[in-house]
Design a protein around this motif. Structure first.
Motif, mmCIF file in Angstrom:
data_model
loop_
_atom_site.group_PDB
_atom_site.id
_atom_site.type_symbol
_atom_site.label_atom_id
_atom_site.label_comp_id
_atom_site.label_asym_id
_atom_site.label_seq_id
_atom_site.Cartn_x
_atom_site.Cartn_y
_atom_site.Cartn_z
ATOM 1 N N GLU A 122 -7.180 -11.397 -1.212
ATOM 2 C CA GLU A 122 -6.837 -10.403 -0.488
ATOM 3 C C GLU A 122 -6.534 -8.963 -2.080
ATOM 4 O O GLU A 122 -5.804 -9.857 -3.253
ATOM 5 C CB GLU A 122 -5.876 -9.557 0.211
ATOM 6 N N ARG A 123 -7.145 -7.807 -2.236
ATOM 7 C CA ARG A 123 -7.045 -6.915 -3.200
ATOM 8 C C ARG A 123 -5.969 -5.981 -2.742
ATOM 9 O O ARG A 123 -6.514 -5.586 -1.823
ATOM 10 C CB ARG A 123 -8.213 -6.968 -3.960
ATOM 11 N N LEU A 124 -5.926 -5.315 -3.791
ATOM 12 C CA LEU A 124 -5.240 -3.585 -3.073
ATOM 13 C C LEU A 124 -5.593 -3.001 -5.012
ATOM 14 O O LEU A 124 -5.274 -3.082 -5.692
ATOM 15 C CB LEU A 124 -3.975 -3.769 -3.548
ATOM 16 N N ALA B 267 0.552 -1.045 -0.086
ATOM 17 C CA ALA B 267 0.292 0.219 -0.340
ATOM 18 C C ALA B 267 1.062 1.161 0.131
ATOM 19 O O ALA B 267 0.566 2.393 -0.200
ATOM 20 C CB ALA B 267 -0.967 -0.205 1.192
ATOM 21 N N PHE B 268 2.047 0.606 0.601
ATOM 22 C CA PHE B 268 3.119 2.004 0.092
ATOM 23 C C PHE B 268 3.889 2.749 -1.009
ATOM 24 O O PHE B 268 4.629 3.082 -0.290
ATOM 25 C CB PHE B 268 3.647 2.201 1.711
ATOM 26 N N SER C 69 5.616 8.899 1.839
ATOM 27 C CA SER C 69 6.391 9.773 2.771
ATOM 28 C C SER C 69 6.175 9.043 4.221
ATOM 29 O O SER C 69 6.467 8.726 4.974
ATOM 30 C CB SER C 69 5.874 10.809 2.949
ATOM 31 N N LYS C 70 5.221 8.338 4.463
ATOM 32 C CA LYS C 70 4.709 7.533 5.553
ATOM 33 C C LYS C 70 5.578 6.534 5.927
ATOM 34 O O LYS C 70 5.869 6.196 7.233
ATOM 35 C CB LYS C 70 2.740 6.488 5.520
ATOM 36 N N LEU C 71 5.764 6.120 5.093
ATOM 37 C CA LEU C 71 6.414 4.615 5.675
ATOM 38 C C LEU C 71 8.005 5.223 5.197
ATOM 39 O O LEU C 71 8.470 4.811 6.600
ATOM 40 C CB LEU C 71 7.059 3.673 3.768
ATOM 41 N N LEU C 72 8.248 6.430 4.666
ATOM 42 C CA LEU C 72 10.409 7.428 4.946
ATOM 43 C C LEU C 72 10.166 7.634 6.064
ATOM 44 O O LEU C 72 10.934 7.511 6.638
ATOM 45 C CB LEU C 72 10.116 7.926 3.822
#
Lengths: 669, 179
Positions: B77-79, B40-41, B164-167
């Motif tokens: 699961e799907r994205l 998701a990221f 940026s959330k992951l970063l």
């Protein structure tokens, strides 16, 4: 004659219980078909799915040390006391925590002494139970038992206590005959922050502090200090006794990640305490005191080789000093332990290892005391190796576990302790296990070298004693038919040989009566243990433990011993505990434990029912205030005695357990 | 009891840190769940997918237990409409079809030539040397927790974008530049 009858009906009962189990099982299978299987697996993983990435990065992960094993995979009668159980029990020491375990006998002798054993043979000098804390042996080689008055730590730092009833000699070695208790403290990585704990009540006062923090990216440490004082209890006659108890200890633990695959643990404790007692000698009652102190230092290096392979190397040093009215003991122990586990062809999980244990003592005989040791100093050495293979068959549905320990000790030479176990996963929710194992109890320093002179009896230890032997047959069933219900049932039949006896030497008509220790008793024990959890709702959970136990001991023909068969038959036939854990509000917990313990007919101790209550209020997430009441159903009751009513009283005087109240405040910062 | 008093004073004087509760879980399960979340990221160039609904493909090398857990996690699961898929690789398989590639400790980096992979593959490993050899993200164990380390050099050379959330959650490194 009566004995034969009860023996017969007991055997029938056992057979019946085995049959019932089988019938029950087949019914179970037809009622709860295999659908439960998938539900269970996805339930675990969907928990994981529900976590955000931030949350995932906060979950502690198990670093591989000993072979990681899920509770439901153990082919043994295993019970785990969790952190939650510890917190909600309101217990102030380790023996009190152990009362919730089915198949353990826990009885308080006086305010600082306990008789604790698994599957019978209970007494102040119980000698068939192995107790460890973070891999360090807590029992003393002096009599192969545990001095419970010096075994303590900050209970909030305990991660879990794993209790295995039945032999674990293959993995753990001699003296893991009737059971093993493993006290495992939390990694320093998991206890970040400070904790202040203060408690006070009509029977005890306690103060404890802990501080933990991280150092850099890879290391964490914690320090703790704890001190308590317990009040005097009362004699069976009701008068105030002299068993008051004070203890102080400090300790630390550091965990360091040396690399992605290596971690190092370093921990240690120092303690010092005084515990009182009353003794009777020649009809004179006197107040005496034990002074205890000691310390230990342990280091463990673990290396992860792959997701299913690892090494562990551990060394510890332990020193204990004790001086009381019968002896003054100074003991130094060194222990080196190595383990390696790995998989072969995805089917064999192998674990092997070796151990070197050296213990040296210096025992000063006290003037006028009945006990003397010859020699007064002795160094004893044990070295051992073990190997065990867990073979996965039928697509992992059946595991066959075969292994043995080979151990050399200074008292009896080589001992072999093999076991064969199997666990069959009938479905994801239900498994059935069975085991046959052999275990020995090697003679202790006392058994070998003591002279007890208690006129008109003179007892000599025997350096030629052989080990006490057990072959145990066990079977169990674990099932979780629903998310909210789980059942764990274990049955066993223990066949003992060469149990220790006191044999008359010389004629019985002249005084003193001289007796020498020998191995002339055999017998068997059998029983059933049940643990069940029922979550009535998310806020209200019940936990039940029940144990039924029978023991028959007989001296061999030619034996002159008339006491040992009764001496070791001191476990209750029935024991029941029912705990209720209730969340009244998000910040309010009400926990109730009810215990029933059957009479100890050989000791003239009647059955009792006791009730503990705990009401805890979380004022803030960091602050907890709790009100604890223990043994609320009567003013006081006895739980154990050293002698039966008719025997001449000589030695330690037991006291009663009194109703008590405690207010406890905990602050985390 | 001077040592006892000293211990008490030491313990009291030290300052404060938040508390973390929780039960321990096996490392491979947490890593699998983190990988599951990563999707998701990350944004991949559209050109790496055949159609807007073609699957997002995971590959796992040298980590059997993680492979198994991930398989359970992604099933069904799907994205953003794309089904998630875990490829079963053998010696001869090409890694070019993967979108997220996890190389476990048991994988042979040299043979896999991390540097030579197609630039649209998010490469994840579990050692410091993985980053040094050009891998993008390493899931390292730090004080009993899993901690991501992101190689910005490798990321710059790829056609991937990380949110940026992951970063923010990760330690960012540039092994190429000598600081």
């Amino acid at each position: 004659m009566i004995r034969t009858d009860s023996e017969l009906s007991g055997t029938l009962l056992l057979n019946r219980s085995v049959w019932l189990t089988l019938v029950f099982l087949s019914l179970w299978q037809s009622i709860f078909p295999l659908m439960a299987e998938e539900q269970n697996l996805t339930a675990d993983l969907s928990d994981l799915k529900g976590l955000s990435i931030q949350e995932l990065l906060e979950v502690p992960v198990t670093s591989v040390s000993r072979r990681p094993q899920r509770y439901s995979d153990a082919a043994a009668a295993l019970f785990v006391i969790s952190q939650d159980d510890i917190r909600r029990s309101g217990a102030s020491n380790i023996p009190e925590l152990l009362r919730m375990v089915p198949g353990l006998q826990v009885a308080r002798i006086d305010a600082n002494k306990w008789a604790i054993s698994a599957r019978g043979f209970n007494g102040r000098y119980s000698n068939k139970l192995l107790v460890q804390q973070d891999g360090r042996t807590l029992y003393t080689p002096l009599y192969s038992g545990v001095y419970w008055d010096v075994q303590d730590t900050l209970l909030d730092d305990i991660d879990r206590i794993e209790v295995i009833r039945g032999p674990g000699a293959t993995m753990w070695g001699a003296n893991a005959v009737n059971g093993i208790i493993n006290i495992i403290t939390r990694s320093a990585h998991d206890t970040a922050g400070g904790l202040v704990k203060l408690a006070g009540g009509n029977e005890e006062a306690l103060a404890a502090l802990r501080y933990a923090n991280a150092v850099g990216d890879a290391a964490s440490f914690r320090l703790y200090a704890k001190a308590f004082e317990r009040d005097r209890a009362s004699y069976f006659s009701g008068e105030t006794a002299a068993d008051d108890w004070r203890d102080r200890r400090i300790g630390f633990r550091a965990d360091v990640d040396l690399s992605q695959s290596d971690s190092l643990t370093l921990q240690g404790d120092l303690y010092d305490g005084e515990s009182g007692a009353s003794i009777i000698e020649a009809r004179v009652l006197s107040e005496v005191e034990s002074n205890t102190s000691g310390g230990n230092l342990l280091t463990r290096w673990t290396r992860r080789l792959a997701s299913d392979a690892g090494l562990e190397l551990q060394f510890y040093y332990d020193r204990t000093r004790r001086s009381n009215w019968t002896l003054k003991e100074d003991r130094i122990t060194y222990d080196l332990d190595f383990q390696h586990h790995f998989s072969v062809a995805n089917q064999h999980s192998l674990v092997w290892g070796f151990n070197y244990h050296r213990t040296g003592d210096d025992i000063a005989n006290m003037p006028d005391a009945p006990l003397t040791f010859d020699p007064v100093q002795r160094d004893a050495m044990t070295y051992s190796a073990f190997i065990q293979d867990d073979i996965a068959l039928f697509d992992n549905d059946l595991h066959l576990i075969i292994g043995s320990k080979f151990e050399y000790n200074d008292y009896t030479g080589w001992e072999m302790q093999p076991n064969i176990r199997a666990i069959w996963n009938l479905s994801k929710a239900t498994s059935l296990w069975a085991a046959i194992s052999r275990a020995v109890r090697t003679p202790s320093r006392l058994d070998s070298d003591v002279t007890i002179s208690e006129w008109p009896v003179l007892i000599y230890g025997n350096p030629e004693l052989s080990s006490e032997r057990l072959i145990a047959y066990e079977m169990g069933l674990r099932s979780q038919p629903h998310d909210y219900l789980s059942v764990d049932l274990a049955t066993f039949y223990n066949d003992y040989e060469r149990l220790q006896t006191f044999e008359m030497s010389g004629t019985s008509y002249s005084l003193p009566i001289v007796q020498t220790l020998d191995n002339k008793m055999s017998g068997h024990a059998y029983g059933l243990e049940l643990a069940a959890n029922w979550d009535f709702s998310e806020d209200w959970r019940f936990k039940l433990a029940y144990a039924w136990f029978e023991l028959d001991l007989d001296t061999e023909t030619g034996s002159t011993d008339t006491v040992s068969a009764d001496l070791w038959d001191r476990a209750p036939q029935h024991q029941l505990s029912l705990r209720s854990l209730m969340d009244l509000r998000h910040d309010l917990e009400l926990d109730t434990s009810l215990f029933y313990v059957d009479e100890l007919s050989n000791l003239d101790i009647s059955s009792y029912l006791s009730l503990n209550l705990r009401l805890a209020w979380h004022l803030t997430p960091e602050m907890e205030l709790s009100f604890i009441g223990k043994n609320l159903l009567d003013d006081k009751h006895p739980e154990f005695a050293e002698f039966s009513g008719s025997a001449a009283r000589q030695g330690l005087v037991s006291t009663q357990v009194e109703r008590s109240f405690l207010v406890q405040a905990k602050w985390r910062y | 009891m001077s040592w006892f008093a000293a211990g008490l004073i030491c313990t009291v004087l030290l300052a404060h840190v938040p508390v973390s509760p929780g039960r321990d879980l096996p490392e491979h399960q947490i890593k699998a769940a983190v990988l599951f979340n990563f999707a998701a990221f990350v944004s991949w160039p559209e050109s790496l997918f055949e159609t807007p609904l073609s699957p997002l493909r995971y590959c796992v090398v040298g980590a059997d237990a993680l492979h198994e857990t991930l398989n359970h996690l992604i099933s069904g699961e799907r994205l953003e409409g794309r089904p998630m898929e875990l490829l079963n690789l053998d010696e001869e398989s090409s890694l070019d079809a993967c979108h997220i590639l996890f190389l476990g400790g048991a994988a042979d980096y040299d043979k896999l030539a991390v540097m030579g992979l197609k630039p649209g593959i998010l490469t994840v490993g579990d050692s410091e040397s993985f980053i040094e050899q050009g891998g993008m993200i390493a899931l390292l164990r730090k004080r009993k927790r899993i901690h991501p380390v992101i190689n910005l050099d490798a990321l710059d050379q790829s056609r991937l974008r990380l949110s940026s959330k992951l970063l923010h959650l990760a330690t960012l490194v540039r092994p190429g530049s000598n600081e």
